[in-house]
Design a protein around this motif. Structure first.
Motif, PDB file in Angstrom:
ATOM      1  N   UNK A  76     -13.234 -60.657  63.519  1.00  0.00           N
ATOM      2  CA  UNK A  76     -14.164 -61.048  62.416  1.00  0.00           C
ATOM      3  C   UNK A  76     -13.245 -62.226  61.699  1.00  0.00           C
ATOM      4  N   UNK A  77     -13.918 -63.461  61.511  1.00  0.00           N
ATOM      5  CA  UNK A  77     -13.050 -64.463  60.778  1.00  0.00           C
ATOM      6  C   UNK A  77     -13.735 -64.815  59.350  1.00  0.00           C
ATOM      7  N   UNK A  78     -14.531 -64.132  58.808  1.00  0.00           N
ATOM      8  CA  UNK A  78     -14.972 -64.452  57.638  1.00  0.00           C
ATOM      9  C   UNK A  78     -14.033 -64.145  56.484  1.00  0.00           C
ATOM     10  N   UNK A  79     -13.024 -64.776  56.322  1.00  0.00           N
ATOM     11  CA  UNK A  79     -11.974 -64.343  55.337  1.00  0.00           C
ATOM     12  C   UNK A  79     -12.345 -65.273  54.027  1.00  0.00           C
ATOM     13  N   UNK A  80     -13.688 -66.042  54.065  1.00  0.00           N
ATOM     14  CA  UNK A  80     -13.985 -66.693  52.708  1.00  0.00           C
ATOM     15  C   UNK A  80     -14.566 -65.872  51.663  1.00  0.00           C
ATOM     16  N   UNK A  99       1.015 -69.103  74.346  1.00  0.00           N
ATOM     17  CA  UNK A  99       1.822 -68.447  73.107  1.00  0.00           C
ATOM     18  C   UNK A  99       1.258 -69.323  71.848  1.00  0.00           C
ATOM     19  N   UNK A 100       0.662 -70.200  72.066  1.00  0.00           N
ATOM     20  CA  UNK A 100       0.279 -71.109  71.036  1.00  0.00           C
ATOM     21  C   UNK A 100      -1.305 -70.607  70.812  1.00  0.00           C
ATOM     22  N   UNK A 101      -1.682 -69.694  71.307  1.00  0.00           N
ATOM     23  CA  UNK A 101      -3.195 -69.371  71.162  1.00  0.00           C
ATOM     24  C   UNK A 101      -3.221 -69.098  69.525  1.00  0.00           C
ATOM     25  N   UNK A 102      -4.094 -69.493  69.114  1.00  0.00           N
ATOM     26  CA  UNK A 102      -4.134 -69.510  67.423  1.00  0.00           C
ATOM     27  C   UNK A 102      -4.643 -68.031  67.022  1.00  0.00           C
ATOM     28  N   UNK A 103      -4.149 -67.492  66.012  1.00  0.00           N
ATOM     29  CA  UNK A 103      -4.582 -66.339  65.312  1.00  0.00           C
ATOM     30  C   UNK A 103      -5.159 -66.666  63.876  1.00  0.00           C
ATOM     31  N   UNK A 104      -6.059 -66.020  63.436  1.00  0.00           N
ATOM     32  CA  UNK A 104      -6.430 -66.352  62.234  1.00  0.00           C
ATOM     33  C   UNK A 104      -5.576 -65.799  60.962  1.00  0.00           C
ATOM     34  N   UNK A 129      -4.961 -69.943  55.486  1.00  0.00           N
ATOM     35  CA  UNK A 129      -4.840 -71.402  55.805  1.00  0.00           C
ATOM     36  C   UNK A 129      -5.587 -72.257  54.601  1.00  0.00           C
ATOM     37  N   UNK A 130      -6.581 -71.694  53.965  1.00  0.00           N
ATOM     38  CA  UNK A 130      -7.254 -72.642  52.867  1.00  0.00           C
ATOM     39  C   UNK A 130      -6.667 -72.237  51.850  1.00  0.00           C
ATOM     40  N   UNK A 131      -5.289 -71.494  51.514  1.00  0.00           N
ATOM     41  CA  UNK A 131      -4.610 -71.532  50.428  1.00  0.00           C
ATOM     42  C   UNK A 131      -4.834 -70.438  49.617  1.00  0.00           C
TER      43      UNK A 131
END
Length: 465
Positions: A76-80, A99-104, A129-131
């Motif tokens: 789930x990537x709804x961290x907003x 190895x560069x597979x991005x993680x949230x 990432x959004x600060x």
């Protein structure tokens, strides 16, 4: 002593007590206020983050219960959002694929250790990432995997900042209130001390001990320490006033009593200076009068010196047997007053009595009592009765007794009743006797004896002097 200690000591010496007390009270209250506010801040911060951790734990539990065998990756990537649903991802113990597979969420070495079972679950604070700041839970998930669940912590951090500002304002107000209260407490609590100081300064300037400190009204027995100090100071001033009054009266009375014999001494001395004009009989009478007056003045000055001593010198105190001392004193009185009979009776139990005291002074006390009794006893009359029973000595004469208006004055200095003005003496004998008695812890009283005459009682305390 360090420079800081010297500076503190110099400040304490230069500042008045009221200021030092106000600063001490304010500092104590301010320290308590700051400590309470600091403790409250950490309690609030812990409670808010603890609630956030409970939400993360519930989210991780739901995700584990809903596990359908998803592969590692973002669930789930709804961290907003500021609250649930939380963002979550599954991380394997070993990196797979690219190895560069991005993680949230950030994947670090401790995360791999949790997935591998080498570390227990833990909470951490991260920045997205959004600060935005967030709180993250990393917990084991299946075999060789770790589950990361995160929630934004903006609300919690804002609440912590608001609590910090509010507590800082409350603490600052508390410090200012503590300073005001400390000043008020010092001003109110030290008011009797200020009055005491003003009274002492006034007495020092005017040399008048009649001044007193005004005490606050209140029920007796409930005064505070400072009020009791002021009351004690008033008592001390009363004693000082009595002492000064007695001293002034003694000086005035001594001046009055010395004036007559000194005048007679000067007259006889001037008369003897012109001895060539006097007959042998006149010279002999003047010489005898001069010697008699010198003895009177010498005795009077000696009595004044004795009265000026308030207490007995401790090095001279020893164990005294009153029976032996009384026998010697009565024998001496019989020699001085051959025309007066003396009878002495000593109780058998009192014959072995021993008391601490100064023998010479106690002998002077008894001698004064016997001389006073003999002075009022007519020649050939009834004897002076002296008795020692228990711890009490009584001396009785069969003279005219003491007039009722004179009873309360018999121990005053230079006081002489109308019936005694024609008798020899300076009026200091009984005053000296009472002073010696009190210095030895005894009490000397006077009364009229049944059947006529005066009766003096000398009672020693049960525990000695």
């Amino acid at each position: 002593m360090s420079a800081r200690r010297r500076l503190g000591a110099r400040w304490r010496r230069r500042r008045p007590l009221r200021t030092r007390l106000a600063v001490a009270a304010s500092a104590a209250v301010a320290l308590v206020v700051v400590g309470v506010c600091t403790a409250a801040f950490f309690v609030i911060r812990y409670a808010m983050y603890h609630q956030l951790d409970l939400n993360l734990t519930q989210s991780a539990t739901r995700t584990t219960q809903q596990d359908r065998g998803e592969p590692p990756g973002v669930l789930a990537g709804e961290c907003r959002f500021l609250s649930a649903p939380a963002c979550a991802q599954i991380v394997p113990a070993q990196a797979q694929g690219d190895p560069s597979e991005p993680y949230l969420l950030p994947v670090t070495a401790p995360v791999r250790e949790v997935a591998d079972g080498r570390r227990a679950a833990y909470y951490s604070n991260i920045t997205l990432d959004d600060g935005h700041s967030a709180r993250m839970l990393t917990t084991p998930f299946g075999k060789g995997e770790a589950l990361q669940v995160a929630l934004r912590a903006d609300t919690v951090e804002k609440g912590v900042r608001q609590a910090a500002g509010l507590l800082a304002a409350v603490g600052g107000a508390g410090v200012l209130l503590a300073a005001a209260l400390g000043y008020g407490v010092s001003r109110t609590g030290l008011a009797p001390v200020a009055r005491l100081t003003a009274t002492a300064e006034r007495i020092a300037a005017t040399r008048d001990p009649r001044h007193r400190i005004e005490l606050p009204e209140g029920p007796p027995g409930r005064e505070d320490e400072v009020t009791r100090l002021a009351a004690t100071f008033n008592t001390m001033l009363g004693e000082l006033e009595q002492s000064v009054t007695a001293q002034r009266r003694l000086v005035a009375d001594a001046s009055h009593e010395l004036r007559t014999p000194l005048t007679a001494l000067r007259t006889n001395a001037e008369l003897l200076a012109r001895a060539d004009r006097l007959s042998p009989a006149q010279r002999e009478r003047a010489s005898a009068a001069l010697g008699r007056q010198l003895r009177e003045v010498t005795g009077l000055v000696g009595d004044l010196i004795e009265l000026a001593r308030d207490e007995e010198p401790q090095p001279l105190v020893e164990e005294v047997r009153p029976a032996t001392l009384l026998e010697h004193t009565v024998a001496t009185a019989r020699t001085h007053w051959p025309q007066v009979a003396f009878t002495l009776r000593i109780d058998e139990a009192a014959s072995a009595l021993s008391l601490p005291g100064v023998p010479a002074r106690l002998s002077r006390l008894l001698t004064n009592l016997l001389d006073n009794a003999a002075k009022f006893t007519p020649p050939g009359g009834a004897p002076v009765e002296v008795e020692l029973a228990g711890r009490e000595v009584t001396v009785r004469d069969h003279g005219p007794g003491i007039a009722p208006e004179d009873l309360r004055h018999v121990f005053d200095r230079f006081y002489r009743a109308e019936s005694a003005r024609a008798l020899p003496g300076s009026g200091l004998g009984l005053a000296m006797a009472r002073q010696i008695a009190r210095a030895h812890g005894a009490e000397l009283t006077a009364e009229n004896a049944p059947g006529g005459g005066a009766l003096f009682r000398l009672a020693f305390r049960g525990d000695g002097a």
